[in-house]
Design an enzyme around this catalytic site. Structure first.
Site, PDB file in Angstrom:
ATOM      1  N   ASP A 108      -1.902  11.798 -10.013  1.00  0.00           N
ATOM      2  CA  ASP A 108      -2.516  11.035  -8.938  1.00  0.00           C
ATOM      3  C   ASP A 108      -3.430  11.919  -8.095  1.00  0.00           C
ATOM      4  OD1 ASP A 108      -3.150   8.881  -7.439  1.00  0.00           O
ATOM      5  OD2 ASP A 108      -1.267   8.796  -6.335  1.00  0.00           O
ATOM      6  N   GLU A 117       1.479  10.537 -21.700  1.00  0.00           N
ATOM      7  CA  GLU A 117       1.216  11.596 -20.715  1.00  0.00           C
ATOM      8  C   GLU A 117       1.546  11.079 -19.324  1.00  0.00           C
ATOM      9  OE1 GLU A 117      -2.965  12.183 -21.134  1.00  0.00           O
ATOM     10  OE2 GLU A 117      -2.770  12.653 -23.268  1.00  0.00           O
ATOM     11  N   TYR A 142      -6.919  16.417 -19.474  1.00  0.00           N
ATOM     12  CA  TYR A 142      -6.248  15.532 -20.425  1.00  0.00           C
ATOM     13  C   TYR A 142      -7.177  14.835 -21.403  1.00  0.00           C
ATOM     14  CZ  TYR A 142      -7.370  12.669 -16.324  1.00  0.00           C
ATOM     15  OH  TYR A 142      -7.997  12.097 -15.261  1.00  0.00           O
ATOM     16  N   LYS A 182       1.633   1.729 -14.597  1.00  0.00           N
ATOM     17  CA  LYS A 182       1.771   2.305 -13.248  1.00  0.00           C
ATOM     18  C   LYS A 182       3.152   2.017 -12.679  1.00  0.00           C
ATOM     19  CE  LYS A 182      -1.869   2.443 -10.561  1.00  0.00           C
ATOM     20  NZ  LYS A 182      -3.155   2.118  -9.908  1.00  0.00           N
ATOM     21  N   CYS A 221      -2.057   1.629  32.655  1.00  0.00           N
ATOM     22  CA  CYS A 221      -0.961   1.894  31.726  1.00  0.00           C
ATOM     23  C   CYS A 221      -1.249   3.233  31.027  1.00  0.00           C
ATOM     24  CB  CYS A 221      -0.885   0.728  30.740  1.00  0.00           C
ATOM     25  SG  CYS A 221       0.322   0.949  29.461  1.00  0.00           S
ATOM     26  N   LYS A 235       0.535  10.196 -15.588  1.00  0.00           N
ATOM     27  CA  LYS A 235      -0.708   9.835 -14.918  1.00  0.00           C
ATOM     28  C   LYS A 235      -0.726  10.587 -13.592  1.00  0.00           C
ATOM     29  CE  LYS A 235      -3.450   5.763 -13.668  1.00  0.00           C
ATOM     30  NZ  LYS A 235      -4.078   6.418 -12.562  1.00  0.00           N
ATOM     31  N   CYS A 281      -0.187  -5.005  26.282  1.00  0.00           N
ATOM     32  CA  CYS A 281      -0.030  -4.821  27.714  1.00  0.00           C
ATOM     33  C   CYS A 281      -1.395  -5.029  28.358  1.00  0.00           C
ATOM     34  CB  CYS A 281       0.488  -3.410  27.994  1.00  0.00           C
ATOM     35  SG  CYS A 281       0.314  -2.959  29.716  1.00  0.00           S
ATOM     36  N   CYS A 307       4.562   0.833  31.244  1.00  0.00           N
ATOM     37  CA  CYS A 307       4.257   0.628  32.662  1.00  0.00           C
ATOM     38  C   CYS A 307       4.979  -0.573  33.269  1.00  0.00           C
ATOM     39  CB  CYS A 307       2.753   0.497  32.861  1.00  0.00           C
ATOM     40  SG  CYS A 307       2.091  -1.023  32.187  1.00  0.00           S
ATOM     41  N   CYS A 330       5.959  -4.179  29.268  1.00  0.00           N
ATOM     42  CA  CYS A 330       5.415  -2.981  28.624  1.00  0.00           C
ATOM     43  C   CYS A 330       6.397  -1.829  28.792  1.00  0.00           C
ATOM     44  CB  CYS A 330       4.078  -2.624  29.269  1.00  0.00           C
ATOM     45  SG  CYS A 330       3.432  -1.049  28.693  1.00  0.00           S
TER      46      CYS A 330
END
Ligand code: IVH
Length: 688
Positions: free
Chosen positions: A120, A116, A229, A316, A434, A118, A428, A413, A410
């Site tokens: 999620d 089957e 299931y 999986k 800023c 799986k 920064c 600024c 940065c």
């Protein structure tokens, strides 16, 4: 590894995995991918097998992750009629073959497999009596689940009443998965983005979170779906699992169309390989294939381990990876000043959604992968919303590509960046000027756990951009005209905003302290500081020694507090906030008795009650909680894991060190003395 290192690793893995289980099942907000989680779990299982003497009682290998109590609503809890187990899982074809060999060596009976998908989502257990859905429980901790019947009834796939006339058992349980199709998931996150709500990392978390909402009407809007299931009913003892599901389909229940009977493990492997690629065409999330022995007689023969059936296994799928190219790299300045490199990608489909951006985490990660603009890279979805780049396909690198250089200044600024030694991130340092950091400061100040002010991200952005606000106190002096200039703000929003400002004047001192956003002051530290120092003035004038004397205050925090209060703009903020009427002092604890009068008690370590409760107790009974050990400290009250430095200092100064038990004895004997002195008839004092 020596045995101390092994024990340490087992402790570490146990704590990490338990924390991840909480993020996944309770908060519906995973921090790592399932694959990463499974790798850690496997490492722990292997270590525990080799060194069972170090296995802890709270080991995640002993129990299934619990969703009990998650979500925002209190649900009644009921025991499952049969425990809800999980499946052992694997990522390897070799282990599937091993699973087959093990079964064949245990039983000589002929059997087949039912393969089957799986799904999620989040597990659900439905109970039908006389064709009516009477109860729906989440998996919970495997033996008890949260009763979410009212919410489940809003899911269109699930019949509240079974098809008339069909031949179903009088009572049966049927288990399955509630999930969110990709389309509903994208719509939901889009809507949440507009409403400035945090996004769900993936459809599984969205489904699990939705099922735990308070109002069934809200659940109905989430457009959940369901597939079942696993039937548990009398009369099927000698039948097949696949037959039971076909019957259930006949009663009107949602059963998957994609299952297949396989005679051999080779057929199973073919099914697995087929769906590993075909699953991307499905409109709903899957994370693997479940392989079950079909014959119930053989299932019974194989039985169960404490956590899993021996007759089933989950294969999986590894997280999906796609190849795409980097078109450019942005450097984003976060609200805390941290600079994160983010790659813009040629759009690709990945696990049901279109991906255009991926995080590169930090400069080290970028250098390690040697990522360059125009590179072909593999992108993978982890637990987070933003996918990540896992590796570069160097063979596809263009000859003229240049190594990427991390900016020195940065991008917002222009201030030279600094490296945070703890986080491997550049940041920064211009916290007060800023732009993204200013916005971050306001968002934090207004957040629910801080001042709880009714204002969203967009409005804060606009107020900052127009320079209507620069410091937190500016929020309290905005004019109606300024507020009405904001997008979508009308009279009602202004009224809500003003009401919440008014209410913020009632917010207790420790939350105001937290709201100020002083680096390293989290909610808990704010509480500790507020209850130790009582006033903002005392914190502002505390010496480094005094700060370090407080439990949990380290060098970094002490420095951060001192430098914050050295900035005159911050002092101005405090003054204005005081004038506005915010609480900048802790409320006096109402006195219950004076049995601890004249005592200064220093506390350290953990007690049978929380440290806050202990402090409250001492104060409520007339005592003082010391902020550091001095010669005038009466006792050092040492709980478990008491701080070594404190114990040493107390010993040096000759301060008596007492246990929690001894402390209660002292308190109660004082109480008796007091009672005798006063002869206060009948008035009994209780400790807590
Ligand atoms: S059978 C005793 N079948 O996966 C058998 N589980 O990792 C119990 N799941 O807890 C489960 N699709 O929530 C089974 N086709 C499927 C499934 C499935 C998804 C989930 C389920 C279970 C978890 C185990």
């Amino acid at each position: 590894m020596n045995s101390a290192a092994i024990k340490q690793r087992i402790d570490e893995l146990t704590l990490q995995l338990n924390a991840h289980n909480k993020h996944y099942y309770i908060e519906n907000s995973p921090q790592i991918s399932d694959y990463e989680f499974d790798l850690l779990l496997r490492e722990l299982m292997e270590l525990e097998n080799l060194y069972p003497e170090f296995k802890r009682e709270d080991s995640p290998t002993l129990r299934v992750g619990s969703d009990l109590g998650g979500g925002n609503a209190p649900f009644k809890q009921y025991a499952h009629l049969h425990p809800m187990l999980s499946l052992s899982n694997t990522y390897s074809i070799g282990e599937l073959q091993e699973f087959d060999r093990r079964i064949r060596s245990t039983t000589s009976a002929a059997f087949t497999y039912n393969c089957e998908l799986k799904f999620d989502g989040t597990g659900i257990n439905l109970l039908y009596r006389n064709g009516i859905l009477v109860r729906a429980l989440t998996r919970g901790d495997g033996s008890t689940g949260d009763d979410v019947t009212r919410n489940i009834k809003t899911i269109k796939d699930i019949p509240v009443k079974l098809t008339e006339g069909s031949n179903y058992p009088e009572e049966f349980e049927i288990r399955g998965e509630v999930y969110m199709p990709f389309k509903s998931f994208e719509q939901l996150n889009h809507q949440r983005e507009l409403e400035e709500e945090p996004l769900f990392a993936n459809p599984r978390n969205a489904a699990a979170g939705s099922l735990k909402m308070l109002s069934p009407k809200d659940v109905a809007n989430r457009q959940l779906a369901c597939v079942l299931y696993h039937l548990i009913a009398k009369g099927y003892e000698n039948s097949l699992h696949s037959t039971s599901l076909e019957d259930a389909r006949g009663w009107g229940l949602p059963i998957s169309e994609h299952s297949r009977t396989c005679n051999t493990i080779e057929d199973v492997i073919a099914y697995v390989k087929e769906w590993d690629s075909k699953r991307h065409l499905l409109p709903f999330p899957t994370d693997g294939v479940v392989v079950k022995v079909d014959q119930y007689t053989v299932q019974r023969e194989l039985g169960y381990t404490s956590k899993n059936p021996r007759w089933a296994v989950a294969y999986k799928f590894k997280p999906e990876e796609v190849l795409t190219t980097i078109t450019s790299i942005d450097y984003q300045v976060g609200r805390t000043g941290a600079v994160t490199p983010v790659a813009n990608l040629a759009p690709v489909q990945l696990s049901g959604t279109t991906v255009k951006r991926a995080t590169l985490h930090n400069a080290d990660q970028m250098n390690m992968l040697d990522i360059r603009v125009s590179d072909s890279v593999y992108v993978e979805k982890g637990g987070e919303i933003i996918p990540k780049i896992t590796r570069v396909d160097i063979s596809k690198r263009l000859p003229d590509s240049k190594p990427e250089v991390f900016p020195e200044r940065c991008p917002s600024c222009g201030t030279p960046l600094k490296k945070d030694p703890e986080q491997a991130k550049f940041f920064c340092p211009n916290a007060d000027d800023c732009p993204p950091q200013i916005e971050g400061k306001f968002l934090h100040f207004a957040s629910r756990k801080a001042m709880d002010i009714n204002i969203g991200e967009v409005a804060i952005h606009q107020l900052c951009a127009r320079e209507f606000i620069k410091q937190p106190e500016d929020l309290y002096s905005l004019s109606d005209l300024q507020l009405l200039s904001l997008d979508k703000w009308k009279g009602k929003s202004v009224e809500n905003f003003r009401n919440s400002l008014e209410k913020s004047k009632e917010v207790p001192f420790h939350r105001v302290l937290y709201a100020l956003g002083i680096k390293h002051i989290g909610e808990t530290t704010a509480k500790t500081l507020a209850s130790s120092f009582k006033t903002i003035k005392a914190i502002a004038s505390a010496t480094k020694e005094e700060l370090l004397g407080i439990e949990d205050v380290g060098e970094m925090l002490a420095d951060s507090i001192i430098s914050w209060f050295q900035d005159s703009r911050h002092i101005h903020t405090i003054q204005v906030l005081k004038e506005v009427g915010l609480k900048l002092e802790a409320e006096e604890t109402a006195l219950v008795s004076d049995i601890l009068k004249g005592m200064t008690i220093m506390i350290t370590g953990n007690y049978s009650v929380s440290r806050d409760t202990m402090k409250h107790y001492i104060e409520a009974h007339g005592g003082k909680v010391g902020s550091s050990i001095t010669s005038s400290t009466t006792y050092l009250l040492a709980g478990s894991k008491a701080g070594a430095a404190k114990l040493q200092k107390a010993e040096k100064l000759g301060i008596p060190i007492i246990s929690e038990e001894e402390f209660y004895k002292i308190a109660t004997s004082n109480q008796e003395n007091n009672d005798n002195e006063k002869e206060s008839a009948g008035e009994q004092m209780t400790l807590f």
